[in-house]
Design a protein around this motif. Sequence first.
Motif, PDB file in Angstrom:
ATOM      1  N   ARG A   4       3.896  31.814 -23.309  1.00 35.17           N
ATOM      2  CA  ARG A   4       5.244  32.372 -23.308  1.00 35.17           C
ATOM      3  C   ARG A   4       5.761  32.519 -21.877  1.00 35.17           C
ATOM      4  N   LYS A   5       4.936  32.967 -20.972  1.00 35.40           N
ATOM      5  CA  LYS A   5       5.335  33.151 -19.584  1.00 35.40           C
ATOM      6  C   LYS A   5       5.654  31.819 -18.925  1.00 35.40           C
ATOM      7  N   SER A   6       4.952  30.782 -19.314  1.00 37.11           N
ATOM      8  CA  SER A   6       5.125  29.471 -18.687  1.00 37.11           C
ATOM      9  C   SER A   6       6.152  28.593 -19.388  1.00 37.11           C
ATOM     10  N   LEU A   7       6.630  29.021 -20.562  1.00 34.50           N
ATOM     11  CA  LEU A   7       7.497  28.165 -21.366  1.00 34.50           C
ATOM     12  C   LEU A   7       8.756  27.699 -20.625  1.00 34.50           C
ATOM     13  N   PRO A   8       9.503  28.580 -19.936  1.00 29.66           N
ATOM     14  CA  PRO A   8      10.681  28.098 -19.209  1.00 29.66           C
ATOM     15  C   PRO A   8      10.343  27.033 -18.162  1.00 29.66           C
ATOM     16  N   ASN A   9       9.208  27.213 -17.466  1.00 30.74           N
ATOM     17  CA  ASN A   9       8.810  26.238 -16.451  1.00 30.74           C
ATOM     18  C   ASN A   9       8.366  24.923 -17.077  1.00 30.74           C
ATOM     19  N   PHE A  61      10.257  31.802  -8.734  1.00 27.04           N
ATOM     20  CA  PHE A  61       9.567  30.512  -8.807  1.00 27.04           C
ATOM     21  C   PHE A  61      10.285  29.570  -9.771  1.00 27.04           C
ATOM     22  N   GLY A  62      10.660  30.083 -10.940  1.00 24.72           N
ATOM     23  CA  GLY A  62      11.349  29.263 -11.929  1.00 24.72           C
ATOM     24  C   GLY A  62      12.687  28.761 -11.428  1.00 24.72           C
ATOM     25  N   LEU A  65      11.976  25.981  -8.908  1.00 25.30           N
ATOM     26  CA  LEU A  65      11.514  24.797  -9.626  1.00 25.30           C
ATOM     27  C   LEU A  65      12.687  24.093 -10.296  1.00 25.30           C
ATOM     28  N   ASP A  66      13.599  24.879 -10.855  1.00 21.31           N
ATOM     29  CA  ASP A  66      14.782  24.316 -11.502  1.00 21.31           C
ATOM     30  C   ASP A  66      15.638  23.550 -10.499  1.00 21.31           C
ATOM     31  N   SER A  67      15.811  24.110  -9.306  1.00 21.11           N
ATOM     32  CA  SER A  67      16.623  23.444  -8.284  1.00 21.11           C
ATOM     33  C   SER A  67      16.004  22.126  -7.844  1.00 21.11           C
ATOM     34  N   PHE A  68      14.700  22.123  -7.593  1.00 21.95           N
ATOM     35  CA  PHE A  68      14.034  20.886  -7.181  1.00 21.95           C
ATOM     36  C   PHE A  68      14.099  19.839  -8.293  1.00 21.95           C
TER      37      PHE A  68
END
Length: 221
Positions: A4-9, A61-62, A65-68
């Motif tokens: 769940r914590k990693s799902l958006p990433n 962090f998310g 990561l989204d920007s990159f």
Amino acid sequence: MGIRKSLPNIVTLGNLFLGYFAIIMAIQGRFNFAAWLIFCASFLDGLDGLTARLTNQSSEFGAELDSFSDVISFGLAPSILIYMSSLQQYGLAGMLFGFLLVAASVIRLVKFNISHHGKSYLVGLVVPASALLLISFHFYASYYHSALITGPVYFGLITICSIMMLSTIPYRRVPVIPLYGNRHQFLCWTSLLVIMGLLIWKPKLMLLPFMIIYLFTGPVE
């Protein structure tokens, strides 16, 4: 809990993968497929933010990561697609215009990362919208008017997108519409469903006018 914590990433990495895949397809000359991959990446780009809100897992962090990922999927991938399909024959000029799109995308994302906090609006055209405008033109021209796919046309489109991304013109944020509520929310959902229906019905034809309308919403308002 870890999933769940990693799902958006994970969703964001899916966006990044589609951008990477689009670049490979563009290099191999499969331009329409590359454009579809960028189109699909835009859905994941919207989904990762929604997933972060629903799971309450937003993080710095998310966001980075989204920007990159956006740089690859909506800056580099469209640039390579346009260069490989239409700008190679223009030599250095074609390469520089392709780079202009990438540079404007990177600068726009950096500006967003350092200055968006607390603002109720977006400054300049967002990078995914720029990419969608370019690929929507590619769809329309490829399937309906192939004579439009020329270097000068793309020079103009890249210039417009780059200027609008780097401008200070305010654009409305996409609103989060509640599932239940008053008549206004019902109309919002109805409009959204109509737009999605038209895009599903004839995406190659309908995406371009929607993106042109969005492009002008900032300057008009």
